[in-house]
Design a protein around this motif. Structure first.
Motif, PDB file in Angstrom:
ATOM      1  N   PRO A 189       0.824  -1.217   0.000  1.00  0.00           N
ATOM      2  CA  PRO A 189       0.000   0.000   0.000  1.00  0.00           C
ATOM      3  C   PRO A 189       0.853   1.260   0.000  1.00  0.00           C
ATOM      4  O   PRO A 189       1.912   1.304   0.651  1.00  0.00           O
ATOM      5  N   LEU A 190       0.384   2.293  -0.712  1.00  0.00           N
ATOM      6  CA  LEU A 190       1.137   3.534  -0.851  1.00  0.00           C
ATOM      7  C   LEU A 190       0.243   4.723  -0.520  1.00  0.00           C
ATOM      8  O   LEU A 190      -0.841   4.877  -1.094  1.00  0.00           O
ATOM      9  N   LEU A 191       0.694   5.562   0.408  1.00  0.00           N
ATOM     10  CA  LEU A 191       0.013   6.814   0.730  1.00  0.00           C
ATOM     11  C   LEU A 191       0.799   7.973   0.123  1.00  0.00           C
ATOM     12  O   LEU A 191       2.027   8.048   0.268  1.00  0.00           O
ATOM     13  N   LEU A 192       0.110   8.869  -0.542  1.00  0.00           N
ATOM     14  CA  LEU A 192       0.696  10.106  -1.051  1.00  0.00           C
ATOM     15  C   LEU A 192       0.082  11.251  -0.254  1.00  0.00           C
ATOM     16  O   LEU A 192      -1.040  11.665  -0.520  1.00  0.00           O
ATOM     17  N   LEU A 193       0.794  11.720   0.755  1.00  0.00           N
ATOM     18  CA  LEU A 193       0.307  12.793   1.621  1.00  0.00           C
ATOM     19  C   LEU A 193       1.020  14.073   1.208  1.00  0.00           C
ATOM     20  O   LEU A 193       2.228  14.208   1.425  1.00  0.00           O
ATOM     21  N   TRP A 194       0.276  14.993   0.608  1.00  0.00           N
ATOM     22  CA  TRP A 194       0.894  16.141  -0.066  1.00  0.00           C
ATOM     23  C   TRP A 194       0.493  17.470   0.547  1.00  0.00           C
ATOM     24  O   TRP A 194      -0.690  17.759   0.728  1.00  0.00           O
ATOM     25  N   GLY A 195       1.483  18.293   0.857  1.00  0.00           N
ATOM     26  CA  GLY A 195       1.231  19.686   1.180  1.00  0.00           C
ATOM     27  C   GLY A 195       0.959  20.431  -0.121  1.00  0.00           C
ATOM     28  O   GLY A 195       1.818  20.491  -0.994  1.00  0.00           O
ATOM     29  N   ASP A 196      -0.238  20.976  -0.265  1.00  0.00           N
ATOM     30  CA  ASP A 196      -0.645  21.504  -1.572  1.00  0.00           C
ATOM     31  C   ASP A 196      -0.104  22.903  -1.863  1.00  0.00           C
ATOM     32  O   ASP A 196      -0.388  23.473  -2.911  1.00  0.00           O
ATOM     33  N   LYS A 197       0.689  23.463  -0.941  1.00  0.00           N
ATOM     34  CA  LYS A 197       1.304  24.772  -1.173  1.00  0.00           C
ATOM     35  C   LYS A 197       2.794  24.640  -1.476  1.00  0.00           C
ATOM     36  O   LYS A 197       3.525  25.635  -1.425  1.00  0.00           O
ATOM     37  N   SER A 225      -3.441   2.302  -7.254  1.00  0.00           N
ATOM     38  CA  SER A 225      -4.042   2.005  -5.951  1.00  0.00           C
ATOM     39  C   SER A 225      -3.584   2.962  -4.862  1.00  0.00           C
ATOM     40  O   SER A 225      -4.053   2.882  -3.720  1.00  0.00           O
ATOM     41  N   ALA A 226      -2.684   3.879  -5.180  1.00  0.00           N
ATOM     42  CA  ALA A 226      -2.187   4.824  -4.181  1.00  0.00           C
ATOM     43  C   ALA A 226      -3.314   5.694  -3.637  1.00  0.00           C
ATOM     44  O   ALA A 226      -4.218   6.098  -4.363  1.00  0.00           O
ATOM     45  N   ASP A 227      -3.238   5.982  -2.355  1.00  0.00           N
ATOM     46  CA  ASP A 227      -4.209   6.838  -1.668  1.00  0.00           C
ATOM     47  C   ASP A 227      -3.620   8.245  -1.610  1.00  0.00           C
ATOM     48  O   ASP A 227      -2.645   8.491  -0.895  1.00  0.00           O
ATOM     49  N   LEU A 228      -4.190   9.181  -2.375  1.00  0.00           N
ATOM     50  CA  LEU A 228      -3.672  10.543  -2.459  1.00  0.00           C
ATOM     51  C   LEU A 228      -4.486  11.476  -1.570  1.00  0.00           C
ATOM     52  O   LEU A 228      -5.701  11.573  -1.711  1.00  0.00           O
ATOM     53  N   ARG A 229      -3.800  12.165  -0.660  1.00  0.00           N
ATOM     54  CA  ARG A 229      -4.461  13.071   0.268  1.00  0.00           C
ATOM     55  C   ARG A 229      -3.699  14.397   0.324  1.00  0.00           C
ATOM     56  O   ARG A 229      -2.468  14.408   0.296  1.00  0.00           O
ATOM     57  N   PHE A 230      -4.427  15.496   0.433  1.00  0.00           N
ATOM     58  CA  PHE A 230      -3.824  16.812   0.482  1.00  0.00           C
ATOM     59  C   PHE A 230      -4.109  17.489   1.819  1.00  0.00           C
ATOM     60  O   PHE A 230      -5.199  17.344   2.378  1.00  0.00           O
ATOM     61  N   VAL A 231      -3.110  18.218   2.316  1.00  0.00           N
ATOM     62  CA  VAL A 231      -3.295  19.051   3.502  1.00  0.00           C
ATOM     63  C   VAL A 231      -2.772  20.451   3.192  1.00  0.00           C
ATOM     64  O   VAL A 231      -1.991  20.648   2.261  1.00  0.00           O
ATOM     65  N   SER A 232      -3.215  21.408   3.988  1.00  0.00           N
ATOM     66  CA  SER A 232      -2.821  22.797   3.778  1.00  0.00           C
ATOM     67  C   SER A 232      -1.427  23.013   4.350  1.00  0.00           C
ATOM     68  O   SER A 232      -1.255  23.284   5.542  1.00  0.00           O
ATOM     69  N   ALA A 233      -0.414  22.858   3.502  1.00  0.00           N
ATOM     70  CA  ALA A 233       0.974  22.944   3.952  1.00  0.00           C
ATOM     71  C   ALA A 233       1.886  23.098   2.750  1.00  0.00           C
ATOM     72  O   ALA A 233       1.455  22.980   1.601  1.00  0.00           O
ATOM     73  N   GLY A 234       3.169  23.338   3.034  1.00  0.00           N
ATOM     74  CA  GLY A 234       4.167  23.452   2.000  1.00  0.00           C
ATOM     75  C   GLY A 234       4.916  22.153   1.797  1.00  0.00           C
ATOM     76  O   GLY A 234       4.329  21.068   1.837  1.00  0.00           O
ATOM     77  N   GLU A 241      -4.971   7.671  10.171  1.00  0.00           N
ATOM     78  CA  GLU A 241      -6.157   7.050   9.582  1.00  0.00           C
ATOM     79  C   GLU A 241      -5.755   6.043   8.505  1.00  0.00           C
ATOM     80  O   GLU A 241      -6.288   4.933   8.451  1.00  0.00           O
ATOM     81  N   TRP A 242      -4.821   6.435   7.658  1.00  0.00           N
ATOM     82  CA  TRP A 242      -4.360   5.518   6.602  1.00  0.00           C
ATOM     83  C   TRP A 242      -3.658   4.304   7.206  1.00  0.00           C
ATOM     84  O   TRP A 242      -3.884   3.172   6.769  1.00  0.00           O
ATOM     85  N   ASP A 257      -3.042  -1.509   8.950  1.00  0.00           N
ATOM     86  CA  ASP A 257      -3.032  -2.486  10.051  1.00  0.00           C
ATOM     87  C   ASP A 257      -4.180  -3.477   9.896  1.00  0.00           C
ATOM     88  O   ASP A 257      -4.028  -4.687  10.122  1.00  0.00           O
ATOM     89  N   SER A 258      -5.354  -2.974   9.504  1.00  0.00           N
ATOM     90  CA  SER A 258      -6.524  -3.842   9.365  1.00  0.00           C
ATOM     91  C   SER A 258      -6.333  -4.853   8.251  1.00  0.00           C
ATOM     92  O   SER A 258      -6.662  -6.032   8.378  1.00  0.00           O
ATOM     93  N   SER A 259      -5.780  -4.402   7.130  1.00  0.00           N
ATOM     94  CA  SER A 259      -5.576  -5.300   5.992  1.00  0.00           C
ATOM     95  C   SER A 259      -4.538  -6.359   6.323  1.00  0.00           C
ATOM     96  O   SER A 259      -4.643  -7.510   5.903  1.00  0.00           O
TER      97      SER A 259
END
Length: 371
Positions: A306-314, A332-341, A358-359, A364-366
């Protein structure tokens, strides 16, 4: 709006792509800005540790040849280890207290690697990998949250690459260069890694127009030698200029969205390693990488977790479109954005911790369901 309430986040899925989670509107698309002093700042911390990893052109790193077989943590750390302390910042957020002498050290192949660890011994293992110019301290706001959630957390200072945290698979989370290191490790050692999180991860993509000097062409080799001499001088001069506290803070203000996070401890954690006599030389060596880089495309083709892409959108350096490009290569990557640089885990730790935890709970569940 500095820290957004979770209810403003929503998820969507694009055709043939994984979920996209957005906590804020996307930042305007901007071109990648790489300045000489920024590149210098990016190498400071690695310089003090005599890095053995190599960097390709445009601040990218080729790790497949530099990454050795993963070793084991020493059972008994040196007696100089210090215990980790927490403190509360001016905003009321808990974080790791800065320790100028570090925390723990591990002897690996004759080199002294600094790292920190926290959390229950029987907790799921997480390795946090910092980016250019940073250190284990850059995860100061994330370690307490992960420990509270029951995870055993390790955060090493990069020294090339060569570590593992006991038996069993681990989750790797890396920012910038640390994301590239994490991706390369997961691709090379799939049996050791259960999942990967890239926080504004760096790395070169396939580029058919990239020119590699011909070793049999004397003109190419002459150009290499001339460039080498020029680069050595410019790297040294740029390093001296960029290590000044005022310039470091100026660069941080360029890549951080929440400016109040930039404090003296963060600046000091970057300055201290630059006092090492070898810092400027290693900066030069990293910038003088020879040969084609190992691309993100290649590493993703080998990834099986599993791959998480956690991105600061600034982020003005590694813009949000990079996250979308990675998701296209790994649907299958999970892409999420937060307000950050560029450094979302420190820039906006509250939203980043929530999204990461959360991701990780789904990972862990899988894993539990397949046991």
């Amino acid at each position: 709006m500095r820290h957004l309430n979770h209810r403003f986040c929503h998820a969507r899925a694009g055709p043939s792509m994984g979920p996209v989670r957005r906590c804020v509107p996307p930042a305007p698309r901007t071109s990648l800005r790489v300045q000489s002093d920024v590149a210098t700042l990016s190498m400071m911390h690695e310089g003090s540790r005599e890095i053995v990893s190599q960097a390709a052109a445009n601040e990218q790193v080729a790790l497949s040849d530099a990454a050795p077989e993963l070793g084991s943590w020493l059972e008994t750390p040196p007696p100089s280890n210090q215990g980790m302390e927490y403190e509360v910042d001016s905003r009321g957020l808990r974080r790791v207290k800065f320790a100028p002498n570090g925390w723990k050290y591990w002897n690996w192949e004759g080199k002294r690697i600094h790292y920190t660890e926290a959390g229950p011994e029987d907790g799921p293992k997480v390795v946090l990998v910092h980016g250019y110019g940073a250190s284990a301290y850059h995860w100061r706001y994330n370690i307490p949250a992960l420990v509270d959630a029951g995870y055993k957390v390790y955060a090493p200072d990069l020294l090339g690459f060569g570590f593992i945290v006991g038996s069993g698979p681990v989750v790797l989370a890396g920012n910038s260069l640390g994301g590239y290191v994490s991706l390369a490790t997961a691709a090379s050692y799939p049996e050791q890694i259960s999942a990967v999180a890239l926080l504004n991860g760096a790395g070169p993509f396939d580029n058919p127009d990239r020119k590699i000097p011909d070793p049999d062409n004397w003109k190419d080799q002459l150009g290499v030698k001339v460039n080498l001499a020029v680069k050595r001088f410019t790297c040294w001069f740029g390093f001296i200029q960029a290590k000044q506290p005022g310039r470091i803070k100026q660069v941080l203000e360029l890549v951080y969205f929440n400016k109040d996070v930039i404090d003296d401890d963060l600046v000091d954690s970057i300055i201290l390693p630059t006092n090492d006599p070898q810092a400027s030389e290693v900066f030069f060596r990293i910038n003088n990488f020879k040969g084609p880089p190992v691309t993100v495309n290649t590493l993703l083709s080998k990834l099986k977790v599993p791959l998480l892409l956690l991105w600061g959108d600034k982020d003005p350096w590694i813009v949000p479109s990079t996250g979308y490009n990675i998701q296209k290569l790994y649907p299958s990557a999970d892409l999420r954005f937060v307000s950050a640089g560029h450094c979302p885990h420190d820039d906006n730790s509250e939203d980043s911790n929530r999204e990461l935890l959360e991701w990780m709970s789904t990972v862990d569940s899988s894993m539990s369901s397949t046991d």
